[in-house]
Design a protein around this motif. Structure first.
Motif, PDB file in Angstrom:
ATOM      1  N   LEU A  60      -9.691  -9.651   4.009  1.00 42.03           N
ATOM      2  CA  LEU A  60      -9.334  -8.408   3.323  1.00 42.03           C
ATOM      3  C   LEU A  60      -8.637  -7.440   4.269  1.00 42.03           C
ATOM      4  O   LEU A  60      -7.677  -6.783   3.901  1.00 42.03           O
ATOM      5  CB  LEU A  60     -10.599  -7.737   2.783  1.00 42.03           C
ATOM      6  N   CYS A  72      -6.333  -2.661   5.117  1.00 45.58           N
ATOM      7  CA  CYS A  72      -6.249  -3.955   4.437  1.00 45.58           C
ATOM      8  C   CYS A  72      -5.046  -4.724   4.972  1.00 45.58           C
ATOM      9  O   CYS A  72      -4.181  -4.156   5.631  1.00 45.58           O
ATOM     10  CB  CYS A  72      -6.160  -3.782   2.930  1.00 45.58           C
ATOM     11  N   VAL A  73      -4.986  -6.012   4.648  1.00 47.74           N
ATOM     12  CA  VAL A  73      -3.914  -6.842   5.173  1.00 47.74           C
ATOM     13  C   VAL A  73      -2.626  -6.719   4.355  1.00 47.74           C
ATOM     14  O   VAL A  73      -1.640  -7.370   4.658  1.00 47.74           O
ATOM     15  CB  VAL A  73      -4.327  -8.335   5.250  1.00 47.74           C
ATOM     16  N   GLY A  74      -2.655  -5.914   3.281  1.00 45.87           N
ATOM     17  CA  GLY A  74      -1.463  -5.720   2.452  1.00 45.87           C
ATOM     18  C   GLY A  74      -0.290  -5.248   3.297  1.00 45.87           C
ATOM     19  O   GLY A  74      -0.462  -4.468   4.237  1.00 45.87           O
ATOM     20  N   ASP A 116       6.557  -6.184  -2.089  1.00 49.68           N
ATOM     21  CA  ASP A 116       5.203  -6.536  -2.479  1.00 49.68           C
ATOM     22  C   ASP A 116       4.954  -6.105  -3.918  1.00 49.68           C
ATOM     23  O   ASP A 116       4.656  -4.953  -4.191  1.00 49.68           O
ATOM     24  CB  ASP A 116       4.209  -5.839  -1.546  1.00 49.68           C
ATOM     25  N   LYS A 119       1.931  -3.981  -4.978  1.00 48.28           N
ATOM     26  CA  LYS A 119       1.675  -2.593  -4.601  1.00 48.28           C
ATOM     27  C   LYS A 119       2.501  -1.603  -5.385  1.00 48.28           C
ATOM     28  O   LYS A 119       2.587  -0.445  -5.031  1.00 48.28           O
ATOM     29  CB  LYS A 119       1.999  -2.439  -3.098  1.00 48.28           C
TER      30      LYS A 119
ATOM     31  N   GLN B 140      -3.467 -17.272   2.022  1.00 42.56           N
ATOM     32  CA  GLN B 140      -4.176 -16.004   2.197  1.00 42.56           C
ATOM     33  C   GLN B 140      -3.430 -14.871   1.514  1.00 42.56           C
ATOM     34  O   GLN B 140      -4.012 -14.068   0.800  1.00 42.56           O
ATOM     35  CB  GLN B 140      -4.319 -15.677   3.694  1.00 42.56           C
ATOM     36  N   PHE B 144      -4.763 -12.653  -1.545  1.00 41.45           N
ATOM     37  CA  PHE B 144      -4.937 -11.219  -1.336  1.00 41.45           C
ATOM     38  C   PHE B 144      -4.099 -10.425  -2.330  1.00 41.45           C
ATOM     39  O   PHE B 144      -4.561  -9.428  -2.887  1.00 41.45           O
ATOM     40  CB  PHE B 144      -4.594 -10.818   0.097  1.00 41.45           C
ATOM     41  N   ASN B 145      -2.869 -10.891  -2.559  1.00 41.61           N
ATOM     42  CA  ASN B 145      -2.011 -10.176  -3.503  1.00 41.61           C
ATOM     43  C   ASN B 145      -2.598 -10.182  -4.911  1.00 41.61           C
ATOM     44  O   ASN B 145      -2.500  -9.197  -5.643  1.00 41.61           O
ATOM     45  CB  ASN B 145      -0.616 -10.795  -3.525  1.00 41.61           C
ATOM     46  N   LEU B 147      -5.710 -10.230  -5.626  1.00 43.03           N
ATOM     47  CA  LEU B 147      -6.793  -9.261  -5.595  1.00 43.03           C
ATOM     48  C   LEU B 147      -6.257  -7.834  -5.646  1.00 43.03           C
ATOM     49  O   LEU B 147      -6.750  -6.991  -6.394  1.00 43.03           O
ATOM     50  CB  LEU B 147      -7.617  -9.478  -4.324  1.00 43.03           C
ATOM     51  N   ALA B 148      -5.215  -7.593  -4.837  1.00 40.65           N
ATOM     52  CA  ALA B 148      -4.661  -6.235  -4.767  1.00 40.65           C
ATOM     53  C   ALA B 148      -4.050  -5.832  -6.106  1.00 40.65           C
ATOM     54  O   ALA B 148      -4.217  -4.698  -6.562  1.00 40.65           O
ATOM     55  CB  ALA B 148      -3.605  -6.175  -3.666  1.00 40.65           C
ATOM     56  N   LYS B 149      -3.400  -6.792  -6.756  1.00 42.17           N
ATOM     57  CA  LYS B 149      -2.768  -6.514  -8.044  1.00 42.17           C
ATOM     58  C   LYS B 149      -3.843  -6.150  -9.071  1.00 42.17           C
ATOM     59  O   LYS B 149      -3.714  -5.191  -9.834  1.00 42.17           O
ATOM     60  CB  LYS B 149      -2.008  -7.754  -8.498  1.00 42.17           C
ATOM     61  N   HIS B 152      -5.124  -2.779  -8.443  1.00 41.05           N
ATOM     62  CA  HIS B 152      -4.120  -1.786  -8.804  1.00 41.05           C
ATOM     63  C   HIS B 152      -4.117  -1.549 -10.312  1.00 41.05           C
ATOM     64  O   HIS B 152      -4.072  -0.417 -10.792  1.00 41.05           O
ATOM     65  CB  HIS B 152      -2.744  -2.256  -8.335  1.00 41.05           C
TER      66      HIS B 152
END
Lengths: 120, 1137
Positions: A60, A72-74, A116, A119, B140, B144-145, B147-149, B152
């Motif tokens: 994470l 975070c790694v974003g 990305d 985001k 990874q 992660f994307n 999860l982030a999406k 969001h």
């Protein structure tokens, strides 16, 4: 069934930059059941909730080497180049990074929406 | 570093070479294991990665080396040294390393591999490791994307800003109302907010089963518990609930059932009742129950979630519970009122005029360029209206090639319903023509235009006619807004209202709650069983009219579920546990008594789900032919039974070919799956109430052991298949073809060939897996089912008769009498009468609609001399499951049954005149019988049979299973009574006036001698004068001599000469005296046989035992004749005169 849900929650991980908040199940460099895999930084790790395999994990985030903020790694928040750097610290020390990294960052700035999709 | 430079024996594409690397990186306990999906993905990635590297190398990689050191040198003075490497390498961007030193060392130690020339060298290992690092980094990032999406999206929901407020309110108040419009995210988010703030054991109710499943799926995904069971659902046949489940989605009905078991609902800490504004019957009732529960359990938290409709009502009902209002997320919608001009308004009898709807399509084509996507959703009131408009739009669509027109209503096959979610090709719009199903239950994305007819067909209950009615109404303003909202889910939209703004203003603000529209039988039964006292004084949020509750109480009393004082009977409390209509519950209980439980289970299940027979296939000749062998002219439940059994057989024989089998016959297989599940649930319920014997425990044979083992292996394979399917779910939507629109119906035709022909090959392997089949096999033991099916496939005519009797006793008093003139009417004009409604017709889907002759009285018997007009022993009644008025009152799911016999065995009230030549049943059916004496005998047998039946049933209900011998004896006698009772009679429906003046009324001087006489005729009964009707009340349902008989006042006093066949006594008798004498003058050795001969005088033979003494009034002679001979004798006189 519950066993496959994987590790117990150790706490909440919250990115100090974007506010992304999610539980984590492990903190360190050697997530459980991963044998040959070693992380190169002390990371907040979550058992991958999108995978049926109990070993799969997601990194994470971790602390920025410079300012020690938890990020975070974003790609909007941090990057890894031998060590973790939050983007503000990267910008601060941009000259020390190789040109490839600089170019990547510049590209992102000009078209942040395409780098990305998560985001937006 | 491409493979070109390697030892030419090393080949990256060779499976052997790869296998050697697998031994280094992908061992059994490694993060990625050889053979897994990730492993496959890696090698695919590897190929891409090698190609990428090769390409990069070709396009001058030299520059890098010179650039890097330069730039890291020019560091700003005074700033921190980050200690970064001088030379750039993409690998530095990866925060993972893979240590395989142990393996590598071992390999080098052995050394032999190098000599084999084919082993991987250091370089190969390095290459592979690098690729692996990049692969890990890539996956990874992907995860992660994702999860982030997800996070969001959650944060951008309107309700997100109220997160803390909601948690705070729920902590502080025992009841909270959350009101939010479509798209605010309340259904998915509120449960999660509560869960993550520490609440546990949360139940969230939904009005629809499908919503329980999809919400549980979504919420478990969002709460990162996709593969755990922290979030689960529970619906009628399925649950994913485990001990670990903290949040459970379930239906309102199911929560009510749980309250029946656990009145305090102590298993839950928080209850969320979603969609309360929809005002379903269960929901209204649930709110009433929970309102009381909140007082008893102050620790319980209750959250009501509603659209922003009538919020005050809910808040006030819960003593001013705090309301949190959340804005919805809808795009702006333009409203255009386009009232239908008077000349295009259909009058009641006419078909709908499609022109106003077509104009909207044309308007869209003119106004909006085809590149601007967006589909059209059209709301109509019913199926007939849909097909009218569909036809017109289809013609237009074929002409313009710009539309794909699709119907949507609940009687379509699921495959057809599913089509509305498919995507239209570019330049073409979908036009979905739907009932109000698309208002709440079905949500279709991509809709930009809505056309609202303003009409809805709604079910209502007419307590006077005991009939459901489907009528067209104007919708409410709330519904109208809801329909409009469907245009603004994914972008700005347009809503065309085909009525005037003034009409809109005149609409009712809200739809009529279900509790005001439907029969309350099941509700009242459930209330009784939950001990909620008088249903009339229960404080509903919006109490139903007292009359509907009264109707329900009366009905339940008639059904034997409530006793005279309104308390639950034994059978009533059992019926309350069964999640089906009372009539169907009764069948189940009755079936458990005799050895007929398997077919009864099937029929009860079949009658509780939608018909598997697709309406659209009815006119397909191929389907009709294929269905023919399934039809039973005994009645629709028998057709359903045959269908189910044949389907189970087809499943075994062809293994997976049942899908095709169903398609050939125009059957919706989903319904059959529902049946098999429901059937099993019924069986479990009966077993848990001790009504079924436990499965035979006995010794396990080696054969059986082998079968169990096989089954276990099969189950493991099936589980594997199911898991694979679950993983593949969410496959992308198909693109529709232009010709796919309209009524183009795949049922009956071989769809498989059609799709092959177009060469689209849209069915991938995964989709071809019939997941229903897999679930079916997981849940059911197919072998057992087949045994059961084949056993009930070939019922003997006697078993069938008994089964029919059970069904009809269950269905009673839902009976219809064929009109006496039906024989002379066209097939389509056959009419029937129920007690409360005259002139009902058989629904076209019923077997009797196509074959009404089987209901007619055979002609040769009609008009027999001496038998009187309309006299016959072959009159039949129809028992039916539903009476529903649409454009006509229709009965559906009918069974035919001998009239007199059934009425005597099941009806609640049989009244007779003095000589038993006239019977009135339930105050509306009059039977005139030619032979009173005979009738008295038949009645006596019926009384005896009913008493015995009741005795055994009560024993069964009290878990004292009656002996097999008693049951066998009773069922034999019942069947004989039903099939072989031979009495000629007429049957007719009494007019209202006639049924008012039926009874003689209380008599001041009851004839005690009659009572004495009746005691002998009906041994075991104690006839008492009936205080209201007059006459003598022999049993709770039979009253003798209470009918006023204006035509024949003195018949019971008339004596005729008679000779007793046993003692040869010859003297004048009244019919009653004669019966009394006969009953007491049985020769002792004949007694057991005698009892049965009363019901058995059927077979016309010359055997002397069937002959009896007959006194002919015309020739004034006493003759010993059989019943047929009597008729012949009578005919002689008729011919002579």
């Amino acid at each position: 069934m519950e066993a496959s849900a994987g590790g117990t929650v150790r706490g909440m991980f919250t990115c100090e930059l974007c506010g992304l908040a999610t539980p984590f199940t492990y903190f360190g460099q050697k997530p459980p059941n991963t044998r040959a895999i070693v992380l190169l930084e002390e990371s907040y790790v979550l058992k991958d909730p999108f995978s049926h395999d109990r070993e799969k994990f997601i990194v994470l985030g971790s602390s920025c080497t410079v300012c020690h903020k938890v990020v975070c790694v974003g790609t909007e928040c941090s990057l890894f180049y031998t060590k973790r750097f939050c983007l503000p610290c990267v910008r601060e020390n941009l000259d020390q990074f190789p040109q490839q990294i600089q170019a990547e960052l510049a590209k992102k700035k000009s078209a942040p929406l395409h780098t990305d999709p998560a985001k937006r | 570093m491409t493979s070109m430079k390697m030892d030419d024996k090393w080949d990256w594409d060779s499976p052997q070479c790869r296998a050697q690397l697998d031994e280094v990186f992908f061992r059994q306990h490694d993060y990625i294991q050889a053979g897994s999906q990730d492993h496959k993905d890696f090698w695919a990635f590897f190929e891409r990665f090698q190609r990428f590297k090769a390409k990069k190398e070709m396009s001058g990689s030299k520059d890098n080396k010179y650039d890097d050191p330069k730039c890291s040198k020019s560091r700003k003075s005074g700033s921190l040294d980050l200690g970064l490497p001088k030379e750039y390498d993409a690998r530095y961007k990866i925060n993972i390393s893979v240590c395989t030193k142990d393996v590598e060392e071992k390999m080098e130690g052995c050394g032999y591999r190098r000599q084999t020339q084919s082993g991987p060298g250091k370089q190969e290992i390095t290459d592979c490791r690098l690729a692996l690092l990049h692969f890990l980094d890539f996956s990874q990032k992907q995860s992660f994307n994702k999860l982030a999406k997800l996070r969001h999206e959650q944060r951008s929901l309107p309700i997100f800003h109220y997160r803390d407020k909601i948690v705070e309110l729920v902590k502080a108040h025992s009841v909270v109302v959350v009101a939010g419009d479509t798209g605010c995210g309340k259904s998915t988010q509120v449960p999660q907010y509560l869960l993550s703030s520490g609440f546990t054991n949360i139940a969230c109710t939904q009005p629809r089963r499908i919503a329980c499943i999809s919400l549980a799926k979504r919420v478990s995904f969002e709460s990162l518990n996709q593969f755990g069971s922290k979030v689960g659902y529970q619906i009628r046949f399925e649950t994913t609930r485990t001990l670990a489940t903290k949040l459970l989605f379930l239906t309102e009905g199911l929560l009510l059932r749980q309250i029946q078991q656990d009145p305090l609902l102590s298993q839950y800490q928080v209850l969320i009742v979603d969609e309360v504004h929809e005002r379903h019957l269960h929901c209204d009732f649930l709110l009433g129950v929970l309102r009381a529960l909140v007082g008893v359990r102050p620790d319980l938290r209750l959250v009501l979630m509603s659209a922003t409709i009538n919020i005050k009502l809910f808040s006030e009902y819960f003593r001013g519970a705090p309301v949190l209002q959340v804005p919805g997320r809808l795009f702006p919608i333009q409203v255009i009122y386009q009232p239908i001009p008077p000349e295009e308004q259909a009058s009641r009898s006419e078909k709908l005029d499609p022109r106003p709807y077509l104009r909207v399509l044309q308007g869209i084509d003119q106004r909006y360029p085809t590149e601007e996507r967006g589909d059209l959703l059209l709301f109509l009131s019913g199926v007939a209206e849909i097909s009218t408009v569909l036809e017109a739009c289809q013609t237009y669509a074929t002409h313009t090639q710009r539309w794909i027109v699709l119907p949507l209503h609940s009687t379509l096959s699921l495959a057809q319903q599913d089509k509305v979610f498919d995507i239209a090709p570019p330049g073409v719009r979908k036009c979905i023509i739907s009932t109000n199903i698309a208002e709440t239950s079905v949500t279709i994305d991509g809709v930009r235009f809505v056309v609202d007819s303003g009409k809805v067909k709604e079910m209502s209950f007419d307590p006077k006619a005991k009939m459901q009615r489907l009528q067209e109404f104007w919708i409410s303003r709330a519904s109208s807004e809801q329909r409009k909202g469907r245009a603004g889910r994914t972008g700005p939209g347009v809503c065309y209202r085909l009525y005037a703004e003034s009409d809109y203003d005149a609409f009712a603000p809200y739809p009529v709650p279900e509790i005001h529209r439907v029969a309350l039988d099941s509700l009242v039964l459930q209330m009784k069983s939950m001990g909620l006292g008088d249903p009339g004084s229960f404080s509903f949020i919006d109490p139903p009219p007292a009359s509907s509750i009264q109707t329900a109480v009366t009905y339940l009393r008639e059904q034997g579920a409530l006793d005279v004082s309104g308390e639950l009977t034994t059978i009533g409390s059992l019926l309350a546990q069964l999640p089906v209509d009372v009539v169907i519950g009764k069948m189940l209980v009755l079936g458990s008594l005799f050895n007929l439980v398997e077919p009864v289970l099937t029929i009860a299940a079949a009658l509780s789900v939608q018909s598997p027979f697709l309406r659209s296939a009815q006119h397909n000749p191929d389907c009709a032919t294929a269905r023919q062998p399934l039809h039973s002219n005994q009645g629709d439940p028998f057709t359903l039974l045959n269908t189910f059994n044949a389907w189970v057989q087809a499943k075994g024989e062809r293994g997976g070919g049942s899908r095709k089998w169903c398609r050939r016959r125009g059957l919706e297989e989903q319904r059959l799956y529902e049946m098999v599940n429901l059937r099993r649930q019924f069986k479990e319920l009966l077993r848990s109430h001790g009504l079924l014997e436990e499965g035979s425990g006995g010794a396990v044979t080696p054969e059986e052991r082998r079968r169990r083992r096989d089954r276990l292996t099969e189950r493991q394979q099936l589980h594997q298949l199911k898991r694979q399917h679950d993983l593949q779910e969410g496959a992308r939507r198909k693109v529709l073809r232009l010709e796919e629109g309209g009524q183009g119906d795949s049922s009956g035709s071989d769809d498989d060939n059609a799709s092959q022909g177009t060469g689209k090959g849209k069915k991938t392997e995964g989709q071809n897996l019939d997941i229903q089949e897999v679930k079916f096999k997981l849940r059911h033991n197919v072998d057992q089912l087949q045994e059961v099916a084949s056993a009930s496939q070939d019922l003997s005519s006697r078993r069938q008769a008994l089964l029919k009797l059970l069904l009809c006793r269950g269905l009673y008093p839902q009976l219809a009498l064929p009109d006496e003139h039906n024989a002379t009417r066209k097939d389509s004009e056959q009419i029937f009468h129920t007690r409360n409604k005259q002139g009902v017709v058989i629904h076209p889907t019923s077997v009797f609609a196509s074959d009404p002759e089987v209901l007619h009285v055979p002609e040769q018997e009609d008009g027999q001399p001496g038998a009187g007009k309309g006299q016959s022993g072959r009159h039949q009644l129809l028992a039916f499951v539903t009476l529903l008025e649409t454009n006509k009152p229709y009965v559906s799911n009918c069974v035919r049954v001998p009239a007199l016999q059934l009425l005597l065995l099941v009806s609640n009230c049989v009244d007779s005149n003095g000589d038993c030549t006239r019977l009135v049943v339930d105050g509306w059916l009059e039977l005139c019988l030619s032979d009173g004496e005979r009738t008295l005998g038949v009645v006596s047998t019926a009384l005896e049979l009913r008493a015995e039946w009741e005795r055994l049933l009560q024993a069964q209900l009290c878990k004292r299973r009656p002996s097999a011998r008693d049951l066998q004896h009773l069922s034999d006698r019942l069947v004989r009574f039903l099939l072989y009772t031979e009495v000629n009679y007429t049957i007719r429906r009494l007019t209202a006036l006639q049924s008012q003046n039926l009874y003689v009324g209380p008599q001041s001087d009851p004839t005690t001698s009659d009572a004495q006489a009746l005691k002998t005729i009906f041994p075991g009964w104690d006839p008492q004068p009936d205080p209201i009707k007059g006459g003598l009340r022999v049993s709770s349902y039979f009253t003798y001599n209470c009918l006023s008989d204006p035509s024949d006042l003195y018949s019971e006093c008339l004596r005729t000469f008679w000779t007793c066949p046993h003692c040869a006594l010859y003297m004048p008798f009244t019919p009653l005296e004669r019966m009394q004498h006969q009953a007491s003058c049985k020769p002792p050795e004949e007694q057991p046989a005698q009892e049965e001969s009363e019901s058995e005088t059927a077979a016309p033979s010359s055997s002397s035992s069937l002959s009896r003494l007959y006194h002919c009034d015309i020739c004034d002679k006493d003759l010993t004749l059989t019943s047929t001979e009597i008729l012949k004798h009578k005919r002689q006189h008729a011919v002579a005169s």
